[in-house]
Design an enzyme around this catalytic site. Structure first.
Site, mmCIF file in Angstrom:
data_model
loop_
_atom_site.group_PDB
_atom_site.id
_atom_site.type_symbol
_atom_site.label_atom_id
_atom_site.label_comp_id
_atom_site.label_asym_id
_atom_site.label_seq_id
_atom_site.Cartn_x
_atom_site.Cartn_y
_atom_site.Cartn_z
ATOM 1 N N ASN A 7 4.404 26.523 37.836
ATOM 2 C CA ASN A 7 3.490 26.067 36.780
ATOM 3 C C ASN A 7 2.241 25.548 37.479
ATOM 4 O O ASN A 7 2.235 24.467 38.042
ATOM 5 C CB ASN A 7 4.176 24.955 35.976
ATOM 6 C CG ASN A 7 3.298 24.434 34.849
ATOM 7 O OD1 ASN A 7 2.139 24.825 34.717
ATOM 8 N ND2 ASN A 7 3.844 23.545 34.043
ATOM 9 N N ARG A 90 4.386 30.173 34.479
ATOM 10 C CA ARG A 90 3.906 29.700 33.183
ATOM 11 C C ARG A 90 2.438 30.116 33.056
ATOM 12 O O ARG A 90 1.644 29.870 33.971
ATOM 13 C CB ARG A 90 4.015 28.191 33.103
ATOM 14 C CG ARG A 90 3.419 27.661 31.837
ATOM 15 C CD ARG A 90 3.315 26.160 31.874
ATOM 16 N NE ARG A 90 2.757 25.677 30.623
ATOM 17 C CZ ARG A 90 1.909 24.663 30.538
ATOM 18 N NH1 ARG A 90 1.532 24.020 31.625
ATOM 19 N NH2 ARG A 90 1.440 24.292 29.382
ATOM 20 N N HIS A 179 2.813 24.932 23.769
ATOM 21 C CA HIS A 179 4.192 24.448 23.964
ATOM 22 C C HIS A 179 5.207 25.463 23.430
ATOM 23 O O HIS A 179 6.339 25.106 23.095
ATOM 24 C CB HIS A 179 4.469 23.121 23.226
ATOM 25 C CG HIS A 179 3.660 21.949 23.670
ATOM 26 N ND1 HIS A 179 3.099 21.052 22.778
ATOM 27 C CD2 HIS A 179 3.341 21.510 24.902
ATOM 28 C CE1 HIS A 179 2.462 20.115 23.440
ATOM 29 N NE2 HIS A 179 2.576 20.363 24.733
ATOM 30 N N ARG A 240 -5.565 12.723 23.410
ATOM 31 C CA ARG A 240 -6.297 13.651 22.521
ATOM 32 C C ARG A 240 -6.274 13.119 21.095
ATOM 33 O O ARG A 240 -5.275 12.578 20.647
ATOM 34 C CB ARG A 240 -5.657 15.038 22.539
ATOM 35 C CG ARG A 240 -5.759 15.759 23.859
ATOM 36 C CD ARG A 240 -5.313 17.215 23.701
ATOM 37 N NE ARG A 240 -5.075 17.831 24.983
ATOM 38 C CZ ARG A 240 -3.884 18.311 25.368
ATOM 39 N NH1 ARG A 240 -2.844 18.261 24.566
ATOM 40 N NH2 ARG A 240 -3.758 18.863 26.556
ATOM 41 N N GLU A 383 11.511 23.473 29.905
ATOM 42 C CA GLU A 383 10.627 24.636 29.948
ATOM 43 C C GLU A 383 10.872 25.486 31.192
ATOM 44 O O GLU A 383 10.760 26.707 31.140
ATOM 45 C CB GLU A 383 9.163 24.170 29.866
ATOM 46 C CG GLU A 383 8.805 23.732 28.442
ATOM 47 C CD GLU A 383 7.508 22.949 28.346
ATOM 48 O OE1 GLU A 383 7.530 21.729 28.584
ATOM 49 O OE2 GLU A 383 6.480 23.547 28.023
#
Ligand code: AMP
Length: 396
Positions: A7, A90, A179, A240, A383
């Site tokens: 990743n 990823r 996601h 965010r 993940e």
């Protein structure tokens, strides 16, 4: 098979070497400060972390260091690099080009590159990592697993914005969602755990981490999700803003004398629960401040939970019902008081929280009472394992 999961970020890289048969993590770690100075963290299963400071001018040196660590005679997880059978990468944005994971060929990489403008911070870094791995392991098959792919089943009514249509035609401005690897993994794991038939189920996944999103998964397919063209839309997150009135951007720009980059920086990095609370983006700090009665921390937690509850309500409407709600990721798996707050809005669905089992952290658990009309549960995400499984499915 042994699968190396990578990743790659712009100046960092996380990795795990997973045995796909036992699904055991053989080694994991990260490279930090790539292009600045360089720091490798390596941990073989069952052993202490090793930290090496060494120059990493580019991702290629970083990956070389990971490979050296993985087969170093003292603490390596493999004897020889030939024991790494495949690499799963990823990739953040697959645009409309990728609805599934794919084996990375030159043709595929050219298409990934075409998605760069949709994720200018992330996709180029992902591609650099892929290229570096290809250089160092030219004969090892590589697979790309996209954060957006699972959401490609959304219907047009869910992914089109109320903007001039030509922006979609010309620039592909639409909801993509992120996601996806986690929403896919958790919805499947949830159905399995609750013995639901995935192909005949209505599941809402609340992935609540530093980045956070909710998705509606109908019969195993995503029909809506809260993140949009970028990960900025939807829930209030660590830093965010999530959904705001778009006109706030102009208002703040004028008041604070900011250009568009300045406004985007505020919305991505200085907002969310951190901006609201002035305490932290981390819910461990927020919970402590909440318990001390800090009014801004209380506001931040209330706003966060209320927004999640509103999205859950919206997705119950989108699917005309819900069988199960799954909480996952850092906050979803660990922060009981936030789960309790969210569930407190869902009484109209006949949902009842089991306060005892809601005290759980990081394991699969049903947190609603046996007579609750909808089952609410915690399902840890993974993940890396999801990327490993996708990779094996394509290269075996
Ligand atoms: P993630 O992005 O999924 O790694 O989630 C990171 C966030 O999860 C952190 O910023 C915390 O807010 C939260 N988190 C992680 N671990 C815990 C914990 N043990 N207790 C409470 N919150 C946690």
């Amino acid at each position: 098979m042994n699968v190396l999961v990578i990743n790659c970020g712009s100046s960092s890289l996380k990795y795990q070497l997973i045995n796909s048969d036992s699904e055991e993590v053989l080694a994991k770690g990260l490279c930090e400060r790539i292009g600045i100075d360089g720091r490798l963290v390596y941990q073989k299963e069952g052993m202490d972390k090793e930290i090496t400071e060494a120059p990493m001018p580019t991702h290629k040196e970083a990956i070389q260091m990971v490979l050296d660590a993985l087969h170093n005679p003292k603490s390596g997880a493999v004897k020889d690099l030939s024991e790494i059978d495949a690499v799963g990468h990823r990739v953040v944005h697959g645009g409309e080009k990728f609805a599934k994971s794919v084996v990375l060929t030159e043709e595929v990489l050219a298409k990934v590159e075409e998605c760069n403008e949709l994720a200018p911070l992330h996709n180029p870094a992902n591609l650099i990592g892929i290229r570096a791995c290809q250089d160092l392991m030219p004969n090892v098959p590589m697979v790309g697993v996209f954060d957006t792919a699972f959401h490609q089943t959304m219907p047009r009514k869910a992914f089109l914005y109320g903007l001039p249509y030509e922006y979609y035609e010309k620039y592909k401005v639409r909801r993509y969602g992120f996601h996806g690897t986690s929403h896919s993994f958790v919805s499947k794991a949830c159905a399995e755990y609750l013995k639901l038939d995935l192909k005949n189920s209505k599941i809402i996944v609340a992935h609540l981490g530093n980045g956070a999103s909710v998705s509606a998964v109908l019969n195993g397919e995503c029909v809506d999700t809260s993140m949009g063209l970028t990960p900025l839309e939807g829930l209030v997150m660590g830093t965010r803003s999530g959904d705001i009135d778009p006109a706030i951007m102009e208002f703040i720009a004028k008041k604070e004398n900011l250009d568009i980059d300045g406004v985007m920086n505020v919305l991505n990095k200085k907002s969310g629960v951190e901006g609201l609370s002035g305490v932290s983006s981390d819910f461990r700090d927020l919970e402590a401040a909440y318990n001390e009665g800090n009014p801004r921390a209380i506001d931040a937690c209330e706003v966060f939970a209320y927004r999640v509850a509103k999205y859950i309500g919206a997705y119950v409407a989108a699917m005309n019902g819900v069988d199960a709600i799954a909480f996952t990721a850092g906050i979803g798996e660990n922060t009981s008081f936030i789960r309790e707050k969210i569930v407190s809005y869902l009484g109209y669905l006949g949902i009842k929280l089991d306060k005892k089992t809601n005290d759980v952290r990081g394991v699969e658990e049903i947190i609603s009472t046996p007579d609750s009309k909808v089952t609410v549960c915690v399902i840890p995400t993974n993940e890396e394992l999801a990327i490993c499984r996708e990779t094996v499915a394509l290269v075996k």
